[in-house]
Design an enzyme around this catalytic site. Structure first.
Site, PDB file in Angstrom:
ATOM      1  N   CYS A  86       0.908  -1.315   0.103  1.00 24.98           N
ATOM      2  CA  CYS A  86       0.184  -0.006  -0.063  1.00 24.98           C
ATOM      3  C   CYS A  86       0.832   1.201   0.076  1.00 24.98           C
ATOM      4  CB  CYS A  86      -0.892  -0.082   1.235  1.00 24.98           C
ATOM      5  SG  CYS A  86      -1.683   1.330   1.398  1.00 24.98           S
ATOM      6  N   CYS A  92      -0.521   4.499   2.372  1.00 26.53           N
ATOM      7  CA  CYS A  92      -0.580   4.242   3.722  1.00 26.53           C
ATOM      8  C   CYS A  92      -0.150   2.999   4.177  1.00 26.53           C
ATOM      9  CB  CYS A  92      -1.918   4.658   4.398  1.00 26.53           C
ATOM     10  SG  CYS A  92      -3.407   4.012   3.461  1.00 26.53           S
ATOM     11  N   SER A  93      -0.956   2.080   4.624  1.00 26.34           N
ATOM     12  CA  SER A  93      -0.374   0.749   4.907  1.00 26.34           C
ATOM     13  C   SER A  93      -1.308  -0.306   5.034  1.00 26.34           C
ATOM     14  CB  SER A  93       0.283   0.957   6.512  1.00 26.34           C
ATOM     15  OG  SER A  93       1.232   1.817   6.412  1.00 26.34           O
ATOM     16  N   CYS A  94      -2.365  -0.207   4.084  1.00 29.48           N
ATOM     17  CA  CYS A  94      -3.475  -1.335   4.002  1.00 29.48           C
ATOM     18  C   CYS A  94      -3.113  -2.602   4.071  1.00 29.48           C
ATOM     19  CB  CYS A  94      -4.363  -0.674   2.877  1.00 29.48           C
ATOM     20  SG  CYS A  94      -5.154   1.077   2.954  1.00 29.48           S
TER      21      CYS A  94
END
Lengths: 119, 102, 210
Positions: C111, C114-116
């Protein structure tokens, strides 16, 4: 405002909050269509990374209708539209540093793209 | 927005470092902010897109030099203040009094 | 610059932990005073993600897909429903897609914005997955990042990077290791690492657990 209580925690965790919505919207693209990502530079929220802007990709899958983060982040409603898995060749994105056989998939909304020609 | 969060393709950010002994939460405050995120989100104080946008608005140097859960602290705090749920002064005053009590 | 395995690099000198600790404490105490949070709910949430959810869930999905061709077909067609058959779903896994590694294609997930990450099947992400180096590099130089993870691929194989920028969450179905015919799902599960399901690893060879 409701308060998240201990009893409700397992229900929230198990259910989540899907961004998929059950409303009918006409899809602007079909699987196999070639698309060009718009070159937009909003100062507001978008989930369109800079590296795909202006690039040529191919629609691989229609995920269905999803809410649009660009609108939701600013209280502008859900603005439901089709979301697609779009494929880009690595060389289209990065030029010669990439290998021609490699690719990237990213999820893009109807509003993010225009229909394009492909030889 | 064209902010520092949009990292794809950037150079010079260093090697990808794996830590085999990594723990999920390195400090207790990371646990609490993780829980607070859910509580604020589940309580309807903001949605996930507002939250992501709040993190994107972090000052870029701070974004790159702070940890993931510090991004969460920033996002939650700035949204709760912007929406009038808590006051900036109220937060500062509480930090002072907690510091005094420590 | 000396790199240490923190999120980006060692930042403790710029922001003393005590300050951030105070901020979080202050936030929680104010919200509690206003009766906007239930501290017991926070404890319950933390307990779930710290102790109950993790990559074993995803490994169970993979082992079943390796063992049951009909399940695999359902998984590739409607991952959310197939994963729910095993009891997994919910927050950050509401809409899932499983992508299959084959002789021709190696998939890897990131991602960049962000950090999905698919929480119900993999738990919370490792620090490197959330880090700026991984998010910036895997899209532009996937093969060198994969090599750092010990995954070297033939040039003829397509590397397909999935940027999970929307609300779809991705799980990689790794290739089943050779010499595992007749293994039970419980045995197969032991070969499925977290990194194999992100795409920064391969399933372990059969010899590793014999």
């Amino acid at each position: 405002m409701p308060v998240l209580t201990e009893e409700f925690v397992p229900i929230l965790v198990k259910t989540g909050a899907s961004a998929r919505v059950d409303v009918a919207r006409t899809a602007r693209f079909r699987v196999g269509d070639w698309v060009r990502v718009k070159n937009i530079n909003p100062t507001t929220h978008t989930r369109m990374p800079r590296y795909v802007r202006g690039k040529l990709g191919c629609i691989k899958r229609d995920h269905g209708v999803f809410i649009t983060p660009d609108a939701v982040a600013h209280g502008l409603g859900e603005h439901p539209q089709h979301l697609y898995s779009v494929s880009f060749s690595a060389t289209e994105l990065w030029g010669d540093v990439a290998l021609a056989q490699d690719s990237l998939r990213i999820d893009l909304w109807d509003d993010y793209m225009e229909l394009a020609e492909h030889e | 927005m064209n902010s520092i969060h949009d990292l794809g393709g950037m150079h010079g950010l260093g090697p990808v470092l794996q830590d085999p002994n990594e723990v999920l939460f390195r400090h207790d405050w990371e646990r609490r902010i993780f829980g607070l995120f859910f509580a604020a989100f589940g309580g309807g104080h903001f949605n996930i897109d507002e939250f992501r946008h709040a993190v994107e608005r972090m000052e870029p140097v701070h974004y790159l030099t702070s940890s993931y859960y510090e991004h969460w602290v920033h996002g939650i705090e700035s949204l709760l203040i912007a929406k009038g749920v808590i006051g900036q002064d109220e937060l500062a005053a509480r930090m002072l009094s907690l510091k005094g009590a420590a | 610059m000396k790199h240490t395995p923190t999120d980006y690099h060692d930042h403790e000198h710029t922001e003393p932990p005590s300050d951030i600790e105070l901020r979080v404490k202050a936030l929680e105490s104010i919200l509690q005073e206003k009766q906007l949070i239930d501290p017991a709910a926070l404890d319950a949430l933390i307990d779930i993600y710290e102790h109950k959810v993790g990559p074993r869930n995803g490994a169970q999905v993979v082992a079943k897909a390796w063992s049951d061709p009909q399940y695999k077909q359902r998984l590739l067609q409607d991952a959310t429903a197939a994963i729910a058959e095993l009891g997994f779903g919910g927050v950050q896994g509401e809409d899932m897609l499983v992508v299959e590694n084959t002789a021709a294609v190696h998939n890897v997930v990131v991602c960049t914005l962000c950090s999905c990450y698919p929480w119900p099947t993999l738990g919370l992400p490792p620090i490197w997955y959330k880090s700026a180096p991984y998010r910036s590099r895997i899209v532009i130089e996937p093969r060198s990042v994969l090599a750092e993870f010990g995954v070297t691929l033939a040039p003829s194989k397509e590397v397909r990077v999935w940027d999970s920028n929307a609300e779809l969450r991705y799980l990689v179905l790794p290739e089943r290791p050779v010499d595992t015919e007749g293994w039970s799902e419980a045995q197969l599960m032991k070969l499925v690492t977290r990194n194999a399901m992100i795409g920064t690893g391969l399933a372990l060879p059969a010899g590793d657990i014999r």
